[in-house]
Design an enzyme around this catalytic site. Structure first.
Site, PDB file in Angstrom:
ATOM      1  N   GLU A 155      -4.620  18.295 -17.997  1.00 36.49           N
ATOM      2  CA  GLU A 155      -4.544  17.802 -16.561  1.00 36.49           C
ATOM      3  C   GLU A 155      -4.593  18.573 -15.650  1.00 36.49           C
ATOM      4  O   GLU A 155      -3.877  19.795 -15.306  1.00 36.49           O
ATOM      5  CB  GLU A 155      -2.417  17.421 -16.320  1.00 36.49           C
ATOM      6  CG  GLU A 155      -2.348  16.734 -15.030  1.00 36.49           C
ATOM      7  CD  GLU A 155      -1.893  16.437 -15.275  1.00 36.49           C
ATOM      8  OE1 GLU A 155      -0.903  16.601 -13.910  1.00 36.49           O
ATOM      9  OE2 GLU A 155      -0.672  15.436 -15.956  1.00 36.49           O
ATOM     10  N   ASP A 166       3.103  19.378  -4.146  1.00 37.00           N
ATOM     11  CA  ASP A 166       3.299  18.393  -4.930  1.00 37.00           C
ATOM     12  C   ASP A 166       4.504  17.072  -4.495  1.00 37.00           C
ATOM     13  O   ASP A 166       5.386  17.450  -5.321  1.00 37.00           O
ATOM     14  CB  ASP A 166       3.350  18.966  -6.068  1.00 37.00           C
ATOM     15  CG  ASP A 166       2.454  18.098  -6.735  1.00 37.00           C
ATOM     16  OD1 ASP A 166       1.863  16.620  -6.800  1.00 37.00           O
ATOM     17  OD2 ASP A 166       2.565  18.227  -8.254  1.00 37.00           O
ATOM     18  N   GLU A 191      -4.905  14.240 -11.394  1.00 37.59           N
ATOM     19  CA  GLU A 191      -3.846  13.754 -10.530  1.00 37.59           C
ATOM     20  C   GLU A 191      -4.502  13.947  -9.441  1.00 37.59           C
ATOM     21  O   GLU A 191      -4.788  14.803  -8.026  1.00 37.59           O
ATOM     22  CB  GLU A 191      -2.844  14.543 -10.746  1.00 37.59           C
ATOM     23  CG  GLU A 191      -1.903  13.809 -10.439  1.00 37.59           C
ATOM     24  CD  GLU A 191       0.485  14.571  -9.886  1.00 37.59           C
ATOM     25  OE1 GLU A 191       0.086  15.003  -9.152  1.00 37.59           O
ATOM     26  OE2 GLU A 191       0.626  15.105 -11.076  1.00 37.59           O
ATOM     27  N   HIS A 207       7.558  13.433 -21.412  1.00 35.67           N
ATOM     28  CA  HIS A 207       7.718  14.801 -21.596  1.00 35.67           C
ATOM     29  C   HIS A 207       8.531  14.828 -22.979  1.00 35.67           C
ATOM     30  O   HIS A 207       9.661  13.782 -22.582  1.00 35.67           O
ATOM     31  CB  HIS A 207       8.090  15.746 -20.642  1.00 35.67           C
ATOM     32  CG  HIS A 207       7.095  16.518 -19.547  1.00 35.67           C
ATOM     33  ND1 HIS A 207       7.366  15.320 -18.438  1.00 35.67           N
ATOM     34  CD2 HIS A 207       6.076  17.124 -19.280  1.00 35.67           C
ATOM     35  CE1 HIS A 207       6.568  15.855 -17.381  1.00 35.67           C
ATOM     36  NE2 HIS A 207       5.452  16.528 -18.201  1.00 35.67           N
ATOM     37  N   ASP A 214       2.437   9.260 -11.714  1.00 30.42           N
ATOM     38  CA  ASP A 214       3.490  10.095 -11.810  1.00 30.42           C
ATOM     39  C   ASP A 214       3.520  10.405 -10.499  1.00 30.42           C
ATOM     40  O   ASP A 214       3.476  11.589  -9.535  1.00 30.42           O
ATOM     41  CB  ASP A 214       2.331  11.859 -12.524  1.00 30.42           C
ATOM     42  CG  ASP A 214       3.094  12.935 -11.837  1.00 30.42           C
ATOM     43  OD1 ASP A 214       4.570  12.756 -11.890  1.00 30.42           O
ATOM     44  OD2 ASP A 214       2.506  13.447 -12.968  1.00 30.42           O
ATOM     45  N   ASP A 217       4.232  13.827  -4.641  1.00 30.41           N
ATOM     46  CA  ASP A 217       4.489  12.912  -5.624  1.00 30.41           C
ATOM     47  C   ASP A 217       4.617  12.056  -5.557  1.00 30.41           C
ATOM     48  O   ASP A 217       6.001  10.803  -5.707  1.00 30.41           O
ATOM     49  CB  ASP A 217       4.786  13.357  -7.234  1.00 30.41           C
ATOM     50  CG  ASP A 217       4.444  14.347  -7.692  1.00 30.41           C
ATOM     51  OD1 ASP A 217       3.653  14.626  -7.888  1.00 30.41           O
ATOM     52  OD2 ASP A 217       5.542  15.186  -8.701  1.00 30.41           O
ATOM     53  N   ASP A 264      12.328  14.991 -21.483  1.00 32.09           N
ATOM     54  CA  ASP A 264      12.465  13.871 -21.022  1.00 32.09           C
ATOM     55  C   ASP A 264      13.666  12.755 -21.560  1.00 32.09           C
ATOM     56  O   ASP A 264      14.485  12.080 -21.713  1.00 32.09           O
ATOM     57  CB  ASP A 264      11.388  13.063 -20.280  1.00 32.09           C
ATOM     58  CG  ASP A 264      10.243  14.050 -19.211  1.00 32.09           C
ATOM     59  OD1 ASP A 264      10.845  14.800 -18.501  1.00 32.09           O
ATOM     60  OD2 ASP A 264       9.093  13.628 -19.479  1.00 32.09           O
ATOM     61  N   HIS A 312      -2.932  16.312  -6.906  1.00 28.88           N
ATOM     62  CA  HIS A 312      -3.122  17.841  -7.366  1.00 28.88           C
ATOM     63  C   HIS A 312      -4.899  17.826  -7.168  1.00 28.88           C
ATOM     64  O   HIS A 312      -5.085  19.041  -6.678  1.00 28.88           O
ATOM     65  CB  HIS A 312      -3.461  17.909  -9.281  1.00 28.88           C
ATOM     66  CG  HIS A 312      -2.340  18.344  -9.558  1.00 28.88           C
ATOM     67  ND1 HIS A 312      -2.497  18.183 -11.205  1.00 28.88           N
ATOM     68  CD2 HIS A 312      -1.121  18.455  -9.083  1.00 28.88           C
ATOM     69  CE1 HIS A 312      -0.686  18.066 -11.074  1.00 28.88           C
ATOM     70  NE2 HIS A 312       0.013  18.362 -10.209  1.00 28.88           N
TER      71      HIS A 312
END
Length: 445
Positions: free
Chosen positions: A238, A313, A274, A107, A345, A315, A110, A277
């Site tokens: 996404e 989430d 993802e 991003h 991710d 991850d 980031d 997700h």
């Protein structure tokens, strides 16, 4: 050549590039299944899998959760502001080198912090992008995709492209404009839209039709600007079902595809699917991959997994071999991911706070997908499921079934057929047998 301003990334200094040692190895800093040079079908593992490291979870996450402060021990966190951004960049490319990944993703916020104005923010971003470009030239690591963080800052409390405030919409457009310029500057193979707050908490104060129209307008603007500046990377959306909003407009693959087709955007966008997700949406990972694939819109993958007992989430790094195998089955049947890849991710657990844990986690994920690739290829090569499916639907290859498939039947002809053939004999779906066969392939490899 970029000179590091970080004197020591202490925990990685004595660690050399991770090598493939085979499944009998007991070395935690070695690949057991991922051999980048092994040829599977017509490509090497490295070409099939196209691994990517996500900047946000790997370089910026500090382990903070809703109940506690950060736990991660990162040598670069002794810096702040732009010095921190430079230190993270140095650390990032050292990590990319150790794992020998071909891609990374980020991003905008980031890699560089926000300034006191959009102008200052863009200047700081440009400085880091310039250094990043030099690093990429030296290392041969490429940018899989970049995106705009339009969910963290308070200005996006009501959304970005779907905000009820026109000034926020304008700011978001300026931020994505810069993001597309960054993608072109760094030769990003894709540009991703993730609508972190593009949704609503309650319909009581929401004009859904207006917000959907605005979102579509925003995406058309992005496509037009990419064409204007000559950026040719694939645009990706996404899907995500919930969290942080009650409902998000890109809730799953089918919903997102319907949106794209409704607004004439399906010729410009594909989906970045993802795993976590998918499960939050109540689907399996392979379901979402197949839905995207059958519409010709499978573009890339965020490789992670959720926890089956938690409703948010998480991850986690992907280690579920069933999930990675069935995911690679769908990806191989899709003909690969094109310019997309398998982007981690994923974040180490809050209690896995040592820097070496980043290596252990990525090794685990890369091995899991390598194993999945090898098994999926053999399943397809041996037509384990294809022949079963072909046999199961064989009645549509002849007689009245073929008429149905070819569009030659109607209710009159079908009624006439049904009156003459009232006895039907269904056959078992053999689900348990197929799962046992899948187990056999996983255990044999």
């Amino acid at each position: 050549m970029v000179k590091s301003n970080l004197q020591s990334i202490r925990n990685l200094d004595g660690i050399s590039k991770i090598q493939y040692e085979g499944k009998q190895s007991t070395n935690p800093l070695a690949f057991k299944h991922y051999d980048p040079n092994e040829v599977i079908g017509d490509k090497t593992m490295k070409e099939h899998l196209r691994f990517s490291i996500a900047y946000w979870h790997t370089l910026t996450a500090d382990g903070t959760d809703m109940f506690g402060t950060g736990t991660m021990q990162r040598s670069w966190d002794s810096y702040s502001g732009m010095d921190l951004a430079k230190a993270r960049l140095d650390a990032a490319f050292q990590l990319f080198d150790r794992l020998d990944v071909p891609y990374f993703s980020f991003h905008d916020r980031d890699i560089a912090p926000e300034g006191d104005s959009l102008q200052e923010t863009n200047q700081q971003l440009d400085l880091i992008v310039g250094r990043m470009k030099d690093y990429m030239k030296d290392s041969q690591v490429k940018l899989l995709w970049n995106t705009a963080n339009m969910f963290k800052h308070p200005r996006f409390v009501h959304g970005a492209a779907t905000s009820c405030h026109a000034d926020v919409f304008a700011y978001a457009a300026a931020q994505v404009k810069k993001g597309i310029e960054t993608a072109k500057e760094l030769d990003a193979e894709n540009y991703v839209f993730w609508g972190g707050r593009e949704g609503y908490d309650t319909l009581l104060n929401t004009d859904m039709k207006r917000e959907l129209d605005h979102l579509a307008t925003f995406l058309h603007m992005a496509v037009d600007y990419a064409k204007e500046i000559g950026y040719t990377g694939q645009m990706l959306i996404e899907p995500k079902p919930k969290e942080p909003t009650t409902h998000q407009y890109d809730t799953d693959a089918a919903t997102t595809i319907a949106f794209l087709k409704q607004y004439g955007l399906d010729q410009h966008f594909k989906l970045n699917i993802e795993a976590n997700h998918a499960t939050l949406a109540g689907h399996t990972f392979e379901h979402e991959l197949r839905v995207a694939s059958i519409h010709g819109l499978l573009g890339s993958v965020d490789a992670n997994q959720g926890h089956p007992l938690l409703g948010w989430d998480t991850d986690e790094f992907p280690t579920d071999l069933y999930a990675t195998t069935l995911a690679m089955y769908e990806i191989l049947k899709n003909g690969g991911l094109g310019t997309g890849g398998l982007n981690f991710d994923a974040k180490v657990r809050r209690a896995s706070f040592d820097l070496e844990d980043l290596l252990y986690a990525h090794i685990a994920g890369m091995d899991a997908f390598a194993k999945g690739l090898r098994v999926a290829h053999r399943l397809i090569e041996n037509r384990v499921f294809e022949d079963v499916i072909k046999h199961r639907y064989r009645s549509f290859s002849e007689g009245i079934g073929r008429d149905i498939s070819e569009g030659k039947a109607n209710f009159h002809t079908l009624e006439e057929y049904a009156l003459k053939h009232s006895v039907m004999r269904n056959e078992s779906g053999r689900e348990e047998q197929l799962k046992a066969r899948l187990n056999q392939y996983l255990l044999e490899d």
